[in-house]
Design a protein around this motif. Structure first.
Motif, PDB file in Angstrom:
ATOM      1  N   LYS A 156      -9.299   7.104  -3.288  1.00 54.38           N
ATOM      2  CA  LYS A 156      -8.869   5.710  -3.192  1.00 54.38           C
ATOM      3  C   LYS A 156      -8.575   5.214  -4.604  1.00 54.38           C
ATOM      4  CE  LYS A 156     -11.368   4.213   0.974  1.00 54.38           C
ATOM      5  NZ  LYS A 156     -12.391   3.266   1.493  1.00 54.38           N
ATOM      6  N   ALA A 200      -3.111  -5.709  -8.862  1.00 58.61           N
ATOM      7  CA  ALA A 200      -4.091  -6.301  -7.949  1.00 58.61           C
ATOM      8  C   ALA A 200      -4.502  -7.689  -8.434  1.00 58.61           C
ATOM      9  CB  ALA A 200      -5.306  -5.390  -7.828  1.00 58.61           C
ATOM     10  N   VAL A 252      -0.254  -1.649  -4.800  1.00 56.58           N
ATOM     11  CA  VAL A 252      -1.537  -2.195  -5.220  1.00 56.58           C
ATOM     12  C   VAL A 252      -2.604  -1.118  -5.113  1.00 56.58           C
ATOM     13  CG1 VAL A 252      -3.387  -3.809  -4.593  1.00 56.58           C
ATOM     14  CG2 VAL A 252      -1.010  -4.586  -4.620  1.00 56.58           C
ATOM     15  N   ALA A 253      -2.546  -0.335  -4.036  1.00 54.02           N
ATOM     16  CA  ALA A 253      -3.561   0.686  -3.810  1.00 54.02           C
ATOM     17  C   ALA A 253      -2.973   1.837  -3.007  1.00 54.02           C
ATOM     18  CB  ALA A 253      -4.769   0.087  -3.092  1.00 54.02           C
ATOM     19  N   ILE A 309       0.867  -1.177   0.000  1.00 54.48           N
ATOM     20  CA  ILE A 309       0.000   0.000   0.000  1.00 54.48           C
ATOM     21  C   ILE A 309       0.904   1.226   0.000  1.00 54.48           C
ATOM     22  CG2 ILE A 309      -1.765   1.297   1.246  1.00 54.48           C
ATOM     23  CD1 ILE A 309      -2.728  -1.334   0.053  1.00 54.48           C
ATOM     24  N   GLU A 336      -9.441   3.182 -10.685  1.00 51.93           N
ATOM     25  CA  GLU A 336      -8.287   2.587 -11.335  1.00 51.93           C
ATOM     26  C   GLU A 336      -7.287   3.651 -11.761  1.00 51.93           C
ATOM     27  OE1 GLU A 336      -7.040   0.033 -15.342  1.00 51.93           O
ATOM     28  OE2 GLU A 336      -9.179   0.263 -14.813  1.00 51.93           O
ATOM     29  N   TYR A 362      -6.251   2.294  -7.273  1.00 49.31           N
ATOM     30  CA  TYR A 362      -5.605   0.980  -7.311  1.00 49.31           C
ATOM     31  C   TYR A 362      -5.018   0.708  -8.683  1.00 49.31           C
ATOM     32  CZ  TYR A 362      -9.394  -1.183 -10.029  1.00 49.31           C
ATOM     33  OH  TYR A 362     -10.279  -1.531 -11.018  1.00 49.31           O
ATOM     34  N   ILE A 398     -10.540  -5.662  -4.989  1.00 47.43           N
ATOM     35  CA  ILE A 398     -10.619  -4.214  -4.792  1.00 47.43           C
ATOM     36  C   ILE A 398     -12.087  -3.779  -4.719  1.00 47.43           C
ATOM     37  CG2 ILE A 398     -10.036  -1.956  -5.741  1.00 47.43           C
ATOM     38  CD1 ILE A 398      -7.595  -3.528  -4.862  1.00 47.43           C
ATOM     39  N   TYR A 445     -13.015   2.261  -5.344  1.00 48.06           N
ATOM     40  CA  TYR A 445     -11.634   2.594  -5.718  1.00 48.06           C
ATOM     41  C   TYR A 445     -11.582   2.959  -7.198  1.00 48.06           C
ATOM     42  CZ  TYR A 445      -9.561   0.841  -1.351  1.00 48.06           C
ATOM     43  OH  TYR A 445      -9.191   0.665  -0.038  1.00 48.06           O
ATOM     44  N   CYS A 496       2.544   4.271  -6.013  1.00 51.47           N
ATOM     45  CA  CYS A 496       1.634   3.161  -6.304  1.00 51.47           C
ATOM     46  C   CYS A 496       1.809   2.671  -7.734  1.00 51.47           C
ATOM     47  CB  CYS A 496       0.194   3.596  -6.061  1.00 51.47           C
ATOM     48  SG  CYS A 496      -0.981   2.230  -5.966  1.00 51.47           S
TER      49      CYS A 496
END
Length: 338
Positions: free
Chosen positions: A313, A320, A272-273, A260, A333, A315, A327, A331, A267
């Protein structure tokens, strides 16, 4: 006699013209009128930018800063951007050169750049950005912090809510027992984030381990140790992590350990996020602050430090999927340009 009357008439007319001019100018004998802020239309402001290193977040902050100033001042500002290639000593050299050149304002992008600029001058206004915690970066005791520096420094922060980042780890990985935090030991703002996230996670019963590195020579060894001992990794907003994110990912992803990140740029390289801010926005806000100082004469020491208002948020879809991380729908992308 007629000649005398003509001369007298001319003198009286001149007196009336002078009186009218004085009235229009707002001056009387013995008074001077200060120029209104920004009234010097011939002034071209000289602004020096010290950017610690080249990576996505800092680049965006610099672009936002330049955009705000050029929108406000057009060709009345000359912005000289210098990149220190990750070397704090180079930041110091750049700061001293800007001071020697007598620039009107220095923009410091990242904590080492701010430290260098603040050490180089107590007179030239400094507007910083991409600073996580100003008291930490400027060695101001927390008990004395009011939200303003009180001296020639102001700017914007890149601090995202650390409690929400810690909560993101638990949301995505509820079964995690051990979280490893990777950061550069030389970045004071990283230590600040590490302490805050550690406090949040340990309060939830999660074991937290620190994995600090000094430079690129030991980042691979530190990451290898971290993935062997932890379920999840966390990386704060850290310029060295941003520089060597690919190295971290080349070890963590094949080992099946997710990370994270503290911001979007990191990121993209190894996370991943993230719960991230827009660095262009905080750079733009810093540019508006610089304009206020240059044109309106506002004292930077009286200006509140600015903080991002929006957090997203985000990701990395492919990463992922590779790590089998589910996810949530809220969230967004992250799109990586080819």
């Amino acid at each position: 006699m007629k000649k005398f009357v003509k001369i007298l008439s001319v003198l009286m007319c001149l007196a009336l013209v002078c009186t009218a001019f004085a009235s229009c100018s707002g001056k009387t004998d013995g008074e001077t009128t200060a120029a209104a802020p920004g009234a010097d239309s011939g002034k071209v402001y000289q602004v020096g930018v010290i950017q610690l290193t080249q990576h996505i977040a800092l680049d965006a902050a610099t672009e936002g800063f330049k955009a705000a100033l050029t929108e406000k001042l057009g060709d009345k500002v000359n912005i000289n951007v210098q990149n220190a290639a990750g070397e704090p000593a180079t930041c110091a050299t750049m700061a001293q050169q800007f001071v020697s050149n007598g620039v009107d304002l220095i923009m410091a992008n990242a904590s080492p750049a701010l430290s260098a600029a603040a050490s180089a001058t107590a007179d030239i206004p400094i507007v910083a950005t991409s600073i996580t915690d100003y008291p930490t970066a400027l060695d101001i005791p927390a008990a004395n912090w009011t939200g303003k520096t009180g001296f020639n420094v102001t700017g914007t922060s890149d601090l995202a809510p650390l409690d929400q980042q810690a909560a993101m780890i638990l949301e995505l990985f509820p079964e995690a027992k051990t979280v490893g935090i990777i950061y550069c030991s030389g970045e004071a703002n990283s230590k600040y984030q590490v302490e805050a996230v550690t406090k949040e996670l340990t309060a939830k019963g999660i074991e937290v381990k620190d994995y600090s590195f000094a430079d690129s020579n030991d980042i691979a060894a530190v990451t290898t140790k971290a993935v062997a001992e932890c379920d999840v990794l966390y990386a704060p907003t850290d310029n060295k992590v941003a520089d060597f994110g690919e190295t971290i990912n080349n070890i963590a992803e094949p080992a099946g350990i997710p990370l994270i990140a503290g911001e979007e740029g990191i990121c993209k390289k190894c996370g991943v996020a993230t719960l991230s801010i827009d660095y262009y926005d905080i750079g733009y806000e810093a540019g508006l602050m610089a304009y206020d100082i240059l044109v309106n004469g506002t004292n930077p020491g009286d200006m509140e430090i600015g903080y991002a208002k929006d957090f997203t948020k985000e990701y990395m879809k492919d990463r992922a999927a590779a790590l089998n991380v589910t996810i949530p729908e809220d969230y967004k992308e992250i799109v990586v340009e080819a």
